[in-house]
Scaffold this motif. Structure first.
Motif, short mmCIF file in Angstrom:
data_model
loop_
_atom_site.label_atom_id
_atom_site.label_comp_id
_atom_site.label_asym_id
_atom_site.label_seq_id
_atom_site.Cartn_x
_atom_site.Cartn_y
_atom_site.Cartn_z
N UNK A 425 0.83 -1.19 0.00
CA UNK A 425 0.00 0.00 0.00
C UNK A 425 0.88 1.25 0.00
N UNK A 426 0.49 2.22 -0.81
CA UNK A 426 1.30 3.42 -0.93
C UNK A 426 1.15 4.34 0.28
N UNK A 427 0.01 4.29 0.98
CA UNK A 427 -0.22 5.22 2.10
C UNK A 427 0.31 4.68 3.42
N UNK A 428 0.35 3.35 3.57
CA UNK A 428 0.80 2.77 4.84
C UNK A 428 2.12 2.02 4.71
N UNK A 429 2.46 1.57 3.52
CA UNK A 429 3.66 0.78 3.34
C UNK A 429 3.48 -0.68 3.69
N UNK A 430 2.25 -1.12 3.95
CA UNK A 430 1.99 -2.50 4.32
C UNK A 430 2.08 -3.40 3.08
N UNK A 431 2.80 -4.51 3.22
CA UNK A 431 2.93 -5.48 2.13
C UNK A 431 1.72 -6.39 2.15
N UNK A 432 0.94 -6.36 1.04
CA UNK A 432 -0.30 -7.13 0.97
C UNK A 432 -0.11 -8.50 0.34
N UNK A 433 0.78 -8.65 -0.60
CA UNK A 433 0.97 -9.94 -1.28
C UNK A 433 2.38 -10.00 -1.83
N UNK A 434 2.76 -11.24 -2.14
CA UNK A 434 4.11 -11.46 -2.68
C UNK A 434 4.05 -12.63 -3.64
N UNK A 435 4.71 -12.49 -4.77
CA UNK A 435 4.82 -13.56 -5.77
C UNK A 435 6.29 -13.89 -5.98
N UNK A 436 6.55 -15.18 -6.10
CA UNK A 436 7.93 -15.64 -6.35
C UNK A 436 7.94 -16.34 -7.71
N UNK A 437 8.68 -15.77 -8.65
CA UNK A 437 8.73 -16.32 -10.01
C UNK A 437 9.96 -17.16 -10.26
N UNK A 438 10.91 -17.17 -9.37
CA UNK A 438 12.07 -18.03 -9.53
C UNK A 438 13.10 -17.54 -10.53
N UNK A 439 12.95 -16.36 -11.07
CA UNK A 439 13.94 -15.79 -11.99
C UNK A 439 13.94 -14.27 -11.84
N UNK A 440 14.95 -13.65 -12.36
CA UNK A 440 15.14 -12.21 -12.16
C UNK A 440 14.02 -11.42 -12.81
N UNK A 441 13.51 -10.43 -12.06
CA UNK A 441 12.45 -9.57 -12.58
C UNK A 441 13.09 -8.47 -13.43
N UNK A 442 12.66 -8.37 -14.68
CA UNK A 442 13.24 -7.37 -15.57
C UNK A 442 12.52 -6.04 -15.54
N UNK A 443 11.19 -6.06 -15.46
CA UNK A 443 10.42 -4.81 -15.48
C UNK A 443 9.02 -5.10 -14.94
#
Length: 757
Positions: A425-443
């Motif tokens: 969240x942009x106003x609180x900074x709370x992390x709501x979810x996370x995804x793991x793709x197993x490879x480097x994120x390009x964009x």
């Protein structure tokens, strides 16, 4: 006696036959003057033949009869059958009498007596005789046999035994070594020494005047050829040129100048009527210094130097001396010698005259502060971000490479090099979810549409569209309907030219939870776009402002291979490559916000293409060694470019293809530049760990230049440990909120921060 009668008859017939030949064939006198050693009686006149008996052929006609007695009868018959020099014989070819001349002896009587070469091959290559036993023919047509050659040992022994072997040269005509004469050796020596080969040549002999002087004038012309006919008849070419000028005069194309009327009276005018120049006259040259008592030939005693003062004056440099001379005293003017510094002083005076100013220029008194443009105060340009509001360590073990904000400004996503995508969240900074793709994120890129909510993740040869959780109501249903396979759009759409190498696939699964691996089937993964094999990692994804189109840039290898650009349409599951061939490494692409134009940034240039007309519109020269990022202004008339060489260039599309303004505020490489969608702001981040915020106001009046004002340098306190430079990298990406003057940033230390006014 019968014998004399017979002889007389024979001689009479012979004389009649010779007289007939003389009458028919030889009208001129045929008396022979050629002498022969063995034919004395036959050279006498015809009257003498009547008085003496016929000569015996076996007898000798000269003093050499004792030597000819040994010749046999057969040899005498053969000698009599061959003609001798001076005889008249009848030619077997023409049938007419001819004179026999003695055989040519080239060694003595011929003009070619100096040519002692018996081989007469002429202009024939010598290699034609390589396979033959002879090397040519002599003057009589006989073969000249090839001389015997020894082996290398014989040549060596010849050089040892014969001391003059080194003075010989190989004759290709005779195929043998020929000794050189003294004159030839002298010519060779002169050629090696660089001298004239002629020993009698004198390069310093006096000039002989052949045609100058009295009595040596040229009287005869250089050429006595008769005059050509063309000099006595009119030229047709000149006639054509003259007629061309005559026609031009008749048609009025050539107008002659009118004759000037000459007044017989004198012309008077006032020399003072010409106005003088407006500027004041130039300053005069400096006048020479007047002499003083020290220059006198009989100066007072107080001007004469003491020995110590003279010594000190001589030890000083010329620049440090008070005078250029020492005063001297003479009892009379006639005893004064020549002045030794006369030439030096005259030269200095000429320099003063030469360097004297010809025009008087007034000195401009300009205040340096007035040259600095007047900029508004940053306090009057609020709001803009000034301090750090939130910061979270969402990526503790890796670098936060990319960042994106949702269209409603409520959510933000960030990706790192470990393949983790975090939703917070942009106003609180709370992390709501996370995804793991197993490879480097390009964009990462969030769709700008308001009616749907999803974002795209760039991976290795793949683009994944993800539906974020906690999205309810009509937005969630519209997003799922957009990617639903039953909506009438099939997967695997082909381009018009043939089968597309890009494949679209739909993924389905159960609900996603925080920390779940995205590689398994999940309801959050809406669509997957597989790029061609070998495309590499997707380094940039950018959406069109309407949200239906997006472009992707992928680079093969470690960022140095071949680049590929694809434009995807989400509603039709369609992908196409806008360029057949790509020259250079493409860094980023951007859509024009208002027109169907497409920006492509290579390593050093930015090109603008018309997608509808498929043409190149303009090429912008950035002057940057390596472009890192660029962004287009919401009006579409301006864009900024950042480079790894710390330059930030502002371009005006209508002004020029060169930068309107170049800014250098960062100490290290610039990583990203971003325009605010609604506020007149733009920002840039760098590896020095700072963020530069600028005010950028663009006026509708084309005559007004954009107003660019530096506002704030965003840098957290060292105690907060935010965006600390790690491994030479600082802030890697920034993004503005759409409706607020807030700024989100991601750094190499894994910290994601929000900056507010």
């Amino acid at each position: 006696m019968p014998t004399p009668a017979t002889n007389g008859t024979t001689k009479k017939r012979k004389r009649q036959h010779d007289e007939s030949l003389e009458v028919e064939a030889l009208p001129m006198e045929t008396t022979l003057d050629i002498a022969s050693d063995g034919e004395g009686p036959e050279e006498s006149d015809e009257e003498e033949l009547e008085d003496f008996p016929e000569l015996d052929t076996e007898s000798s006609g000269g003093t050499e009869g004792s030597e000819d007695d040994s010749i046999s009868t057969e040899q005498q018959d053969e000698a009599k059958s061959q003609p001798r020099p001076g005889d008249l014989v009848v030619s077997s070819i023409t049938g007419r009498p001819k004179r026999v001349f003695p055989e040519i002896e080239p060694e003595y009587d011929s003009d070619s007596s100096t040519e002692d070469a018996p081989n007469r091959t002429g202009n024939i290559p010598s290699h034609w005789y390589d396979d033959l036993p002879h090397v040519g023919y002599d003057i009589n047509g006989n073969k000249v046999l090839r001389p015997a050659k020894g082996d290398e040992l014989d040549k060596f022994l010849e050089t040892v035994e014969n001391p003059e072997s080194w003075t010989s040269a190989f004759d290709r005509n005779l195929q043998m070594d020929k000794p050189l004469s003294t004159e030839e050796l002298d010519i060779i020596r002169r050629l090696y020494a660089g001298e004239n080969p002629d020993a009698g040549y004198d390069p310093y002999e006096p000039t002989v005047e052949w045609f100058t002087g009295k009595g040596k004038e040229e009287i005869m012309p250089l050429s006595a050829a008769p005059e050509p006919k063309r000099r006595f008849i009119p030229s047709k070419w000149e006639k054509q040129k003259i007629m061309k000028i005559v026609r031009a005069i008749r048609q009025g194309r050539i107008v002659g100048s009118k004759p000037k009327t000459v007044d017989s009276g004198p012309q008077f005018y006032s020399i003072w009527d010409t106005p003088g120049p407006d500027h004041p006259p130039p300053a005069p040259a400096p006048k020479p210094r007047l002499p003083t008592n020290a220059e006198s030939y009989n100066p007072p005693e107080e001007y004469l130097p003491t020995p110590q003062e003279r010594k000190d004056w001589e030890e000083q440099d010329k620049e440090d001396r008070e005078r250029d001379f020492l005063p001297e005293k003479y009892s009379a003017l006639r005893l004064v010698p020549a002045y030794p510094r006369f030439i030096n002083e005259r030269f200095d005076r000429l320099l003063d005259l030469y360097l004297a100013p010809r025009i008087q220029r007034k000195r401009l008194n300009i205040d340096p502060d007035s040259l600095i443009p007047t900029l508004p105060s940053p306090q009057s340009l609020r709001p803009f971000p000034t301090y750090l509001t939130l910061h979270q360590q969402h990526h503790s073990s890796s670098r936060a490479r990319c960042l994106s904000i949702s269209s409603d400004d409520e959510w933000a996503i960030s990706g790192d090099e470990n393949g983790v995508v975090s939703l917070w969240e942009t106003f609180t900074g709370h992390e709501a979810a996370r995804w793991r793709f197993g490879q480097k994120i390009g964009s990462l890129a969030w769709c700008p549409r308001k009616d749907v909510s999803y974002f795209a993740v760039g991976l290795e040869e793949e683009i994944v569209f993800v539906f974020p959780p906690y999205v309810k109501g009509t937005v969630a249903s519209a997003t799922k309907a957009l990617f639903d396979a039953d909506s009438g759009v099939t997967s695997g759409i082909s381009v018009s030219s043939g089968a597309s190498p890009v494949s679209w696939s739909i993924r389905r699964g159960g609900p996603n939870s925080q920390g779940q691996d995205a590689s398994s089937p999940s309801a959050d993964i809406l669509q997957s776009v597989a790029l061609p094999r070998g495309s590499g990692r997707v380094t940039q994804i950018t959406f069109h402002r309407k949200g239906d189109y997006l472009s992707s840039v992928s680079v093969a290898g470690a960022g140095t291979g071949q680049s590929s650009v694809w434009i995807h349409q989400v509603s039709k599951r369609h992908s196409q490559a806008p360029f057949k061939s790509i020259k250079g490494s493409i860094q980023q692409t951007q859509f024009h916000p208002l027109k169907p134009h497409f920006f492509v940034a290579t390593q050093r240039y930015v090109r603008l293409y018309d997608l509808a007309g498929q043409t190149l519109l303009k090429t912008f020269l950035t002057g940057i060694k390596w472009i890192s990022s660029f962004d287009v202004h919401p009006s579409g008339d301006h864009f900024v470019v950042g480079g790894y060489d710390r330059k930030l260039c502002w371009f005006d599309l209508e002004l020029s293809d060169k930068p309107y303004k170049v800014l250098r505020y960062h100490a290290r490489a610039i990583r990203a530049v971003r325009f605010h969608p609604t506020f007149p702001l733009f920002a840039s981040c760098s590896d020095d760990g700072s963020i530069q915020v600028f005010h950028a106001r663009v006026y509708n009046d084309l005559m007004s230049d954009p107003l660019i004002v530096p506002l704030k340098i965003l840098r957290a306190a060292p105690s907060m440990r935010v965006h600390v430079v790690t491994d030479g990298l600082g802030v890697l990406d920034i993004h503005w909120l759409h409706s607020r003057p807030w700024l989100a940033s991601a750094g190499a230390d894994g910290v994601v921060a929000t900056w507010c006014p």
